[in-house]
Design a protein around this motif. Structure first.
Motif, PDB file in Angstrom:
ATOM      1  N   GLY A 220     -97.387 -31.998 -36.936  1.00 18.02           N
ATOM      2  CA  GLY A 220     -98.817 -31.763 -36.829  1.00 18.02           C
ATOM      3  C   GLY A 220     -99.084 -30.366 -36.311  1.00 18.02           C
ATOM      4  N   LYS A 221    -100.310 -29.919 -36.468  1.00 14.67           N
ATOM      5  CA  LYS A 221    -100.635 -28.547 -36.091  1.00 14.67           C
ATOM      6  C   LYS A 221    -100.595 -28.333 -34.584  1.00 14.67           C
ATOM      7  N   ASP A 222    -100.751 -29.406 -33.801  1.00 18.82           N
ATOM      8  CA  ASP A 222    -100.777 -29.271 -32.339  1.00 18.82           C
ATOM      9  C   ASP A 222     -99.416 -29.525 -31.697  1.00 18.82           C
ATOM     10  N   ARG A 223     -98.377 -29.631 -32.494  1.00 12.07           N
ATOM     11  CA  ARG A 223     -97.070 -29.995 -31.962  1.00 12.07           C
ATOM     12  C   ARG A 223     -96.576 -28.993 -30.910  1.00 12.07           C
ATOM     13  N   SER A 224     -96.657 -27.721 -31.231  1.00 13.15           N
ATOM     14  CA  SER A 224     -96.189 -26.689 -30.295  1.00 13.15           C
ATOM     15  C   SER A 224     -97.094 -26.606 -29.081  1.00 13.15           C
ATOM     16  N   LEU A 225     -98.391 -26.747 -29.290  1.00 12.19           N
ATOM     17  CA  LEU A 225     -99.325 -26.713 -28.164  1.00 12.19           C
ATOM     18  C   LEU A 225     -99.044 -27.863 -27.203  1.00 12.19           C
ATOM     19  N   ARG A 226     -98.756 -29.035 -27.732  1.00  4.32           N
ATOM     20  CA  ARG A 226     -98.467 -30.184 -26.876  1.00  4.32           C
ATOM     21  C   ARG A 226     -97.247 -29.908 -26.005  1.00  4.32           C
ATOM     22  N   ARG A 227     -96.217 -29.291 -26.591  1.00  7.98           N
ATOM     23  CA  ARG A 227     -95.039 -28.969 -25.791  1.00  7.98           C
ATOM     24  C   ARG A 227     -95.374 -27.943 -24.715  1.00  7.98           C
ATOM     25  N   ARG A 228     -96.083 -26.889 -25.093  1.00  8.60           N
ATOM     26  CA  ARG A 228     -96.417 -25.858 -24.103  1.00  8.60           C
ATOM     27  C   ARG A 228     -97.273 -26.441 -22.975  1.00  8.60           C
ATOM     28  N   LEU A 229     -98.164 -27.344 -23.322  1.00  7.82           N
ATOM     29  CA  LEU A 229     -99.029 -27.950 -22.317  1.00  7.82           C
ATOM     30  C   LEU A 229     -98.215 -28.853 -21.386  1.00  7.82           C
ATOM     31  N   TRP A 230     -97.300 -29.618 -21.957  1.00 11.54           N
ATOM     32  CA  TRP A 230     -96.472 -30.491 -21.117  1.00 11.54           C
ATOM     33  C   TRP A 230     -95.607 -29.670 -20.174  1.00 11.54           C
ATOM     34  N   TRP A 231     -94.953 -28.640 -20.690  1.00 14.62           N
ATOM     35  CA  TRP A 231     -94.055 -27.857 -19.841  1.00 14.62           C
ATOM     36  C   TRP A 231     -94.818 -26.990 -18.847  1.00 14.62           C
ATOM     37  N   THR A 232     -96.078 -26.712 -19.119  1.00 15.68           N
ATOM     38  CA  THR A 232     -96.922 -26.077 -18.098  1.00 15.68           C
ATOM     39  C   THR A 232     -97.124 -27.038 -16.935  1.00 15.68           C
ATOM     40  N   LEU A 233     -97.434 -28.289 -17.240  1.00 18.51           N
ATOM     41  CA  LEU A 233     -97.565 -29.298 -16.187  1.00 18.51           C
ATOM     42  C   LEU A 233     -96.251 -29.458 -15.426  1.00 18.51           C
ATOM     43  N   PHE A 234     -95.138 -29.429 -16.156  1.00 14.35           N
ATOM     44  CA  PHE A 234     -93.832 -29.592 -15.520  1.00 14.35           C
ATOM     45  C   PHE A 234     -93.548 -28.455 -14.534  1.00 14.35           C
ATOM     46  N   THR A 235     -93.792 -27.217 -14.938  1.00 11.44           N
ATOM     47  CA  THR A 235     -93.535 -26.091 -14.030  1.00 11.44           C
ATOM     48  C   THR A 235     -94.435 -26.166 -12.805  1.00 11.44           C
ATOM     49  N   ARG A 236     -95.677 -26.533 -13.014  1.00  3.66           N
ATOM     50  CA  ARG A 236     -96.587 -26.679 -11.878  1.00  3.66           C
ATOM     51  C   ARG A 236     -96.079 -27.762 -10.929  1.00  3.66           C
ATOM     52  N   ASP A 237     -95.539 -28.831 -11.479  1.00  4.70           N
ATOM     53  CA  ASP A 237     -95.014 -29.917 -10.662  1.00  4.70           C
ATOM     54  C   ASP A 237     -93.859 -29.440  -9.786  1.00  4.70           C
ATOM     55  N   CYS A 238     -92.939 -28.680 -10.380  1.00 10.34           N
ATOM     56  CA  CYS A 238     -91.790 -28.169  -9.618  1.00 10.34           C
ATOM     57  C   CYS A 238     -92.231 -27.197  -8.532  1.00 10.34           C
ATOM     58  N   VAL A 239     -93.149 -26.308  -8.868  1.00 11.62           N
ATOM     59  CA  VAL A 239     -93.603 -25.293  -7.916  1.00 11.62           C
ATOM     60  C   VAL A 239     -94.354 -25.933  -6.757  1.00 11.62           C
ATOM     61  N   ILE A 240     -95.255 -26.858  -7.067  1.00 10.95           N
ATOM     62  CA  ILE A 240     -96.042 -27.504  -6.017  1.00 10.95           C
ATOM     63  C   ILE A 240     -95.156 -28.365  -5.128  1.00 10.95           C
ATOM     64  N   SER A 241     -94.173 -29.021  -5.705  1.00 10.21           N
ATOM     65  CA  SER A 241     -93.238 -29.802  -4.902  1.00 10.21           C
ATOM     66  C   SER A 241     -92.485 -28.914  -3.922  1.00 10.21           C
ATOM     67  N   ALA A 242     -92.035 -27.755  -4.383  1.00 10.51           N
ATOM     68  CA  ALA A 242     -91.317 -26.838  -3.499  1.00 10.51           C
ATOM     69  C   ALA A 242     -92.224 -26.313  -2.390  1.00 10.51           C
ATOM     70  N   GLY A 243     -93.445 -25.956  -2.748  1.00  8.97           N
ATOM     71  CA  GLY A 243     -94.350 -25.381  -1.765  1.00  8.97           C
ATOM     72  C   GLY A 243     -94.855 -26.368  -0.739  1.00  8.97           C
TER      73      GLY A 243
END
Length: 581
Positions: A220-243
């Motif tokens: 689908g056309k949003d396939r790459s966007l969905r991945r980028r959005l998920w991994w944005t949430l993932f990075t935020r999760d790791c950073v906030i957990s550390a902080g």
């Protein structure tokens, strides 16, 4: 350690050297975890992606959802609330363009989830008002001068009102806005707030689970966007957990989405490489934080994190290296985004190699890595780039200050550390003007330095030397950003040769093993190792990891009664042991 393999730029089979990928180890390859690979069958086919509600194992969801959902229109009361908050007000064209520029230049590289073209109004469609207000908020938070149009708090309240009133109906847009609203973050982890980043992160992850962002998307056309959005949430999760020292929200063992790669970007440019690398290093930071929070940093997990860290820095594209890798090790042209990426790397080193006993000073790795952090922040200060940093950088400064404080009792080390302490304090002061979460670390550091000022100087100067193994994390760097470089490297080779002659069995010849085959002093064959996860064979037949530079021979640290570089108050706050979680 659920996300243990995310920090590397290839697929990891095991830690015996069976590492493979489809391109040999290109820097741009996406990080892959054993956990995230669970969504794939043995023949490489993805599992069905329609089970987003999580009940498909026992319920026919297609049948279950065949009823009309309640019409969730915005009520008249909600509309009044939106008008009270001026949620539909937009700035002039010039201010609007300026705020979008600020967001795209400063924020978007870490959150590549918004296409600028989608923010332009056309005859066919208008951009989401929620997304616009969230972008205005993020863009305003990283501006050098405040707007006369509206404050960041005003912009935040507008976006929050639109979100909570359910004005936006597109769920992907809602998650994007939630990610951007994390740039508000009005307080640090020591205060409870429903407006800070951790609250919005968990809200965003919850909505993401509902629409199946954690699952590998179908075509689908949003396939790459969905991945980028998920991994944005993932990075935020790791950073906030550390902080904050609190548990991560995402467990990658529950997810099957493929790692983000350059293929997920319309233009695979430097910013795309940056985000792929950012996902990897944030994953390592999140894994290390998780181990520390749970008090589960075992030897095997340490070795795994060390291996990931080595692979990450080794496979980093040349465009993201701080130093030129060909010819003399001189700094690459200044790039604020690249410098921020390496701060995370040095923070991990500082945490991973902190002394475990109060009777030792900070070891050479933590001294060098924290010194690099201070050197990078000095660049930020003189270029007035502190304003572009997010609130997590107060955490990086807090970690960096501890090894430098451990030098206070020793005149030679103290004189070398004073400039770095000054830089760290100045950086926290500048961060505190924009992010209240920097105020707490400022107060703690001031209290510690005041207390240390009354301590008498030590009579003996500690001899801090660096071994061959301990050089590995800094093989991609030079001395230019590290004030401690010359101090630690001075006479190290001579000293190491002395200790080798006195204690030949205490050394790992990692450098020799990496260069080629040879023999150790006791006659055991050393096998050439092209990858740090390979092992060398000892004469007793047992394998021992080449990449293991946590060696701490007492001869290298001839001093007693040193201050622990990560004192109890940091560990309690970082591990969440103070009972506030």
């Amino acid at each position: 350690m659920s996300n243990s393999n995310l920090g590397i730029g290839w697929e990891v089979g095991d830690l015996s050297g069976n590492v493979s990928d489809s391109h040999g180890c290109p820097p741009e390859n996406p990080p892959t975890t054993a956990a995230s690979a669970q969504g794939f069958s043995q023949n490489g086919q993805t599992e069905p992606v329609n089970a987003y509600l999580g009940r498909s194992e026992y319920l026919d969801e297609e049948l279950a959802k065949k009823y009309e959902a309640k019409n969730c229109t915005v009520s008249e009361a909600d509309m009044k609330t939106l008008y009270i908050h001026q949620a539909f007000d937009l700035p002039s064209r010039s201010i609007r363009s300026s705020l979008i520029d600020s967001f795209m230049i400063t924020c978007s590289p870490w959150m590549p989830i918004v296409d600028r073209d989608s923010l332009e109004e056309t005859s066919e469609c208008s951009p989401s008002i929620l997304l616009l207000q969230a972008i205005f908020l993020a863009g305003n938070r990283v501006r050098s001068a405040p707007l006369s149009y509206a404050s960041s708090e005003d912009l935040y309240r507008r976006a929050k009102a639109l979100l909570l009133c359910g004005y936006e109906k597109d769920t992907m847009t809602v998650i994007k806005a939630i990610c951007l609203m994390q740039w508000w973050n009005p307080t640090g982890p020591e205060h409870i707030s429903l407006d800070k980043s951790s609250f919005w992160l968990r809200t965003g992850v919850g909505v993401a689970f509902e629409i199946g962002l954690h699952r590998e998307p179908g075509p689908g056309k949003d396939r790459s966007l969905r991945r980028r959005l998920w991994w944005t949430l993932f990075t935020r999760d790791c950073v906030i957990s550390a902080g904050s020292g609190r548990p991560r929200t995402i467990n990658m063992e529950d997810c099957s989405v493929r790692p983000v790669s350059l293929d997920d970007f319309a233009v695979p440019d430097k910013n795309a490489e940056l985000f792929v690398a950012y996902v990897g290093i944030c994953s390592i930071l999140g894994d290390l934080t998780e181990c520390c929070i749970r008090n589960q940093l075992s030897h095997s997990k340490r070795v795994l994190i060390e291996t990931e860290l080595y692979r990450w820095i080794s496979c980093l594209p040349s465009s993201l290296q701080m130093y030129r890798q060909e010819g003399p090790k001189i700094p690459a042209p200044y790039d604020s985004h690249v410098w921020q990426l390496h701060i995370i790397y040095f923070t991990i080193l500082t945490i991973l190699y902190r002394p475990t006993s109060i009777t030792r000073t900070a070891g050479p790795i933590s001294l060098l890595s924290s010194s690099f952090v201070a050197g990078i922040f000095e660049d930020f200060l003189v270029r007035d780039d502190i304003r572009f940093l997010g609130p997590i950088f107060s955490f990086h400064l807090l970690i960096a200050v501890m090894p430098q404080l451990s030098c206070h009792s020793y005149p030679t080390l103290r004189s070398a550390a004073e400039d770095e302490l000054r830089i760290i304090k100045m950086s926290l002061h500048e961060l505190g003007k924009r992010w209240p979460s920097a105020i707490g670390p400022q107060k703690v550091i001031d209290s510690l330095t005041d207390r240390l000022a009354s301590d008498p100087p030590a009579l003996n100067l500690p001899n801090v030397y660096i071994s061959h193994d301990q050089l590995i994390p800094f093989s991609k760097y030079g001395p230019h950003y590290c004030r401690k470089w010359d101090l630690i490297f001075k006479n190290s080779d001579e000293r190491i040769r002395e200790v080798e002659r006195a204690n030949p069995d205490s050394f790992r010849y990692a450098a020799a093993a990496t260069a080629g085959e040879g023999s150790s002093d006791n006659g055991a064959t050393v096998r050439a190792a092209k990858d740090p996860s390979e092992a060398i064979m000892r004469d007793n037949g047992q394998e021992q990891a080449v990449f293991d530079f946590r060696w701490e021979d007492d001869a290298l640290y001839e001093a007693d009664n040193f201050l622990d570089p990560v004192p109890d108050w940091v560990l309690q706050d970082w591990r969440g042991l103070d009972g506030t979680n």
